[in-house]
Structures are given as C-alpha cells and as structure tokens.
Design an enzyme around this catalytic site. Structure first.
Site, mmCIF file in Angstrom:
data_model
loop_
_atom_site.group_PDB
_atom_site.id
_atom_site.type_symbol
_atom_site.label_atom_id
_atom_site.label_comp_id
_atom_site.label_asym_id
_atom_site.label_seq_id
_atom_site.Cartn_x
_atom_site.Cartn_y
_atom_site.Cartn_z
ATOM 1 N NE ARG A 1 1.879 -4.740 11.204
ATOM 2 C CZ ARG A 1 2.876 -4.631 10.325
ATOM 3 N NH1 ARG A 1 3.997 -5.296 10.518
ATOM 4 N NH2 ARG A 1 2.755 -3.864 9.280
ATOM 5 N NE ARG B 1 6.454 -0.658 9.694
ATOM 6 C CZ ARG B 1 5.236 -0.622 9.181
ATOM 7 N NH1 ARG B 1 5.045 -0.090 7.995
ATOM 8 N NH2 ARG B 1 4.216 -1.122 9.837
ATOM 9 N NE ARG C 1 -4.338 -1.105 10.479
ATOM 10 C CZ ARG C 1 -3.275 -0.608 9.849
ATOM 11 N NH1 ARG C 1 -3.328 0.582 9.320
ATOM 12 N NH2 ARG C 1 -2.168 -1.311 9.744
ATOM 13 C CE LYS D 1 -2.429 -0.969 3.774
ATOM 14 N NZ LYS D 1 -1.800 -2.251 4.146
ATOM 15 N NE ARG E 1 6.945 -3.172 5.827
ATOM 16 C CZ ARG E 1 5.614 -3.045 5.888
ATOM 17 N NH1 ARG E 1 4.970 -2.452 4.903
ATOM 18 N NH2 ARG E 1 4.934 -3.527 6.893
HETATM 19 P P1 AMP Z 1 0.714 0.537 9.177
HETATM 20 O O1 AMP Z 1 1.942 1.313 8.857
HETATM 21 O O2 AMP Z 1 -0.499 1.051 8.457
HETATM 22 O O3 AMP Z 1 0.902 -0.938 8.999
HETATM 23 O O4 AMP Z 1 0.414 0.774 10.738
HETATM 24 C C1 AMP Z 1 1.350 0.423 11.736
HETATM 25 C C2 AMP Z 1 0.632 0.301 13.062
HETATM 26 O O5 AMP Z 1 0.047 1.567 13.422
HETATM 27 C C3 AMP Z 1 -0.529 -0.679 13.087
HETATM 28 O O6 AMP Z 1 -0.115 -2.016 13.328
HETATM 29 C C4 AMP Z 1 -1.374 -0.127 14.243
HETATM 30 O O7 AMP Z 1 -0.807 -0.445 15.495
HETATM 31 C C5 AMP Z 1 -1.213 1.381 14.047
HETATM 32 N N1 AMP Z 1 -2.268 1.904 13.147
HETATM 33 C C6 AMP Z 1 -2.084 2.422 11.889
HETATM 34 N N2 AMP Z 1 -3.240 2.818 11.363
HETATM 35 C C7 AMP Z 1 -4.195 2.548 12.290
HETATM 36 C C8 AMP Z 1 -5.597 2.714 12.313
HETATM 37 N N3 AMP Z 1 -6.272 3.230 11.274
HETATM 38 N N4 AMP Z 1 -6.248 2.323 13.442
HETATM 39 C C9 AMP Z 1 -5.588 1.810 14.503
HETATM 40 N N5 AMP Z 1 -4.268 1.609 14.529
HETATM 41 C C10 AMP Z 1 -3.559 1.968 13.428
#
Ligand code: AMP
Length: 189
Positions: free
Chosen positions: A145, A134, A89, A13, A128
């Site tokens: 996740r 990360r 989400r 994404k 990654r």
């Molecule tokens: P991502 O980079 O989108 O994979 O997000 C990394 C982490 O941030 C996720 O595993 C969640 O802990 C938190 N996170 C990101 N976006 C959201 C969201 N819309 N709602 C809740 N937690 C989020």
C-alpha cells in the site's frame, strides 16, 4: 465546500474526516469504506474488489468511477459538500474527479495533505489492526500500500500544488491538534 484529504495509509485521514464532516456538514466519501461495505455485503462489485484490496493494490478505475458517481448522485443535495478520503489516488483518478465535478458545476476548494513520516506509519497501522481488525493492516500488505501511495498517489501533491489548492498539515501531532490545524484552514476558505 469540497475537500480532498490526501496522505499515506495510516496518516489519520479517516479519523480527521469524521470530525470535519460533522463540524462542516460535509458528506464523507471514503472509497475504502464503500468498498469494504461492498465486500461485507458480498455484492458482485465487492467480490471483484476483495482480492485486490487484500493485496493492497488499487482496484480498477471502472469500479471506482461506478461507486463514486452513484455515491455523489445519492448525496449531492443532502450536504454542504463532499470530503473525499482515499480518492483520488492517481493522476487518472484526479482527471476522473475533475470531469465528474465539472458535470455538476462543483469544484474542489482545498486539498489537505496529512503529512506523516513513513517510519511512524507502520506503528500506527499495527495499532489500528489491533483496534479494528482490518485484513489489509499487516506488514506485507502495508508495504504494497505504501509503494502504491508513493508511486501513484504522491504525484498528486505536485498536481494540486500547481493548482494552488494544496495545504500541508503536520499529521504527526496529536489528533486534536491536527484537527485544529485543519479547522483553521477550513475557516479561511
Ligand atoms: P483505504 O481504506 O482508503 O486505505 O482503502 C483500502 C483499499 O481499498 C485500498 O488499499 C485499495 O485496495 C482500495 N481502494 C480504496 N480507494 C481506492 C481508490 N480510490 N482507487 C483504487 N482502490 C482503492
């Protein structure tokens, strides 16, 4: 033009979002990037979010609402629209987004699902981790996740299909090919 990019962790994404935003002058709204920035800056919000992010769980909707509203207000007049990456989400977050967009008389034009088989995701995420370092890119956290994705986020596929907004793209193809597939969808809007 306002888009949502939907897909499991590791679907690509972020990569797709960056080139789409450049091409179509969209504002990249990645809740994950905003949260990681808050953690790096050691803000109160970042401190609250950190341990939840490290476990691969979802941070509270209150936090998400706060960062989304602020981000939209700051960027609304600067771009042709928003590309939502990593938000919504869950069904509750989809409702939140509807309310926020209604208030500013804006709607979602398309929801693009990056479809990638679960077996491919793990390898991508390990790669990654090597490239970006990360902290939540490890096997245990990935499992959590993915669980969160399948239980809370995947139902949005149905939700947006029913609204006739969903377009599915094969996310296992080469990055450039996925990009072209998405461009075709965007150009048809
Ligand atoms: P991502 O980079 O989108 O994979 O997000 C990394 C982490 O941030 C996720 O595993 C969640 O802990 C938190 N996170 C990101 N976006 C959201 C969201 N819309 N709602 C809740 N937690 C989020």
């Amino acid at each position: 033009m306002n888009l949502i990019l939907l897909g499991p962790p590791g679907a690509g994404k972020g990569t797709q979002a960056k080139s789409l935003c450049d091409k179509f002058n969209l504002c990249h709204l990645s809740t994950g990037d905003i949260l990681r920035n808050e953690v790096t800056e050691q803000t109160d919000l970042g401190k609250q979010a950190k341990s939840i992010m490290d476990k691969g769980e979802l941070v509270s909707n209150n936090i998400i609402l706060e960062i989304i509203k602020k981000f939209i207000n700051e960027n609304l007049s600067k771009y042709q629209g928003f590309l939502f990456d990593g938000f919504p989400r869950s069904a509750e977050q989809a409702d939140m987004l509807d309310t926020i967009l209604n208030d500013i008389s804006v709607s979602i034009n398309k929801v693009i699902l990056l479809d990638v088989d679960q077996s491919i995701l793990l390898n991508r995420i390990i790669k990654r981790k090597e490239e970006e370092g990360r902290k939540d890119d490890n096997e245990d956290v990935l499992k959590s996740r993915l669980d969160v994705y399948f239980t809370q986020t995947q139902p949005l596929i149905d939700y947006y299909s029913k609204l006739k907004l969903l377009e599915k793209v094969d996310g296992t193809k080469e990055i450039i090919q996925v990009n072209q597939d998405i461009n075709m969808i965007m150009e048809a809007i």
